[in-house]
Design an enzyme around this catalytic site. Structure first.
Site, PDB file in Angstrom:
ATOM      1  N   MET A   3      19.055  31.896  17.962  1.00 60.94           N
ATOM      2  CA  MET A   3      18.011  31.402  18.858  1.00 60.94           C
ATOM      3  C   MET A   3      18.583  30.902  20.170  1.00 60.94           C
ATOM      4  O   MET A   3      19.773  30.641  20.265  1.00 60.94           O
ATOM      5  CB  MET A   3      17.168  30.338  18.174  1.00 60.94           C
ATOM      6  N   CYS A   4      17.704  30.822  21.161  1.00 62.30           N
ATOM      7  CA  CYS A   4      18.022  30.298  22.480  1.00 62.30           C
ATOM      8  C   CYS A   4      19.013  31.229  23.181  1.00 62.30           C
ATOM      9  O   CYS A   4      18.688  32.370  23.461  1.00 62.30           O
ATOM     10  CB  CYS A   4      18.546  28.871  22.350  1.00 62.30           C
ATOM     11  N   ALA A   5      20.228  30.794  23.443  1.00 62.14           N
ATOM     12  CA  ALA A   5      21.242  31.652  24.056  1.00 62.14           C
ATOM     13  C   ALA A   5      21.956  32.507  23.015  1.00 62.14           C
ATOM     14  O   ALA A   5      22.531  33.548  23.348  1.00 62.14           O
ATOM     15  CB  ALA A   5      22.260  30.796  24.815  1.00 62.14           C
ATOM     16  N   ALA A  23      14.865  33.740  18.290  1.00 62.92           N
ATOM     17  CA  ALA A  23      13.878  32.769  18.767  1.00 62.92           C
ATOM     18  C   ALA A  23      14.239  32.317  20.174  1.00 62.92           C
ATOM     19  O   ALA A  23      15.385  32.409  20.596  1.00 62.92           O
ATOM     20  CB  ALA A  23      13.781  31.588  17.816  1.00 62.92           C
TER      21      ALA A  23
END
Length: 191
Positions: free
Chosen positions: A103-105, A150
């Site tokens: 998720m995210c980066a 995500a």
């Protein structure tokens, strides 16, 4: 026997993303544990949280989990990508038919490894350029086969529930989502 998940932590990991995923998985009955990629169980989060993981990556290498989850954080993501052990773990998870979440980066780790080609994926705004070959979608969480991605910290519970849905089924995931109030709209802050 309950399903298992390892949340893989590198120095610079986004604390909220690690804890939110862990919480959602635990609520759903998954034995989620934290794994440090360091030589010790000590890991430092992106915002200075000093954290003690349950295991080191060397301790779990011969004990695969049903899923692994990679939290983001710019520094944490780069540390994940630079680790041969992490890349080997991701490769073996997918080869053996198990789940990989990021998720995210952190979806950029999968993109840079060439694992998102032909898949739908999401990431933190600005990190989409690293999702090489993916169909980028702007949504909270995306499941495409064995890979779950995500968007960012706000969606840490949705991410955990998306992984849970693949491990324990939609009914269990819906039950946990209701308990986390994920069905409620979040009003914008009036700042």
């Amino acid at each position: 026997m309950s399903k298992t998940a390892y949340i893989i932590l590198a120095d610079g990991f986004e604390e909220t993303e690690a804890m939110g995923a862990w919480d959602a998985l635990r609520r759903g009955g998954v034995e989620a544990t934290f794994v440090s990629i360091n030589d010790t169980t000590s890991v430092e989060g992106a915002h200075g949280l000093h954290f003690t993981a349950d295991h080191t990556i060397d301790e779990i290498r011969r004990q695969p989990a049903d899923a692994i989850a990679l939290p983001g954080g710019a520094t944490g993501t780069e540390n994940l990508y630079q680790s041969d052990k992490v890349r080997d773990l991701i490769t073996s998870q997918l080869r053996d038919g198990r789940l990989v979440g990021a998720m995210c980066a952190a979806p950029s780790v999968l993109g840079r490894m060439g694992l998102l080609r032909g898949k739908r994926a999401t990431a933190y705004p600005g990190w989409e350029k690293y999702l090489e070959g993916a169909e980028v979608v702007e949504t909270e969480a995306v499941v495409d086969g064995q890979i779950i991605t995500a968007r960012g910290p706000r969606y840490c519970f949705a991410y955990g529930v998306a992984i849970l849905s693949q491990l324990e089924g939609r009914d269990k995931a819906a039950e946990v989502a209701r308990g986390l109030l994920l069905h409620e709209q979040v009003a914008p802050l009036d700042i």
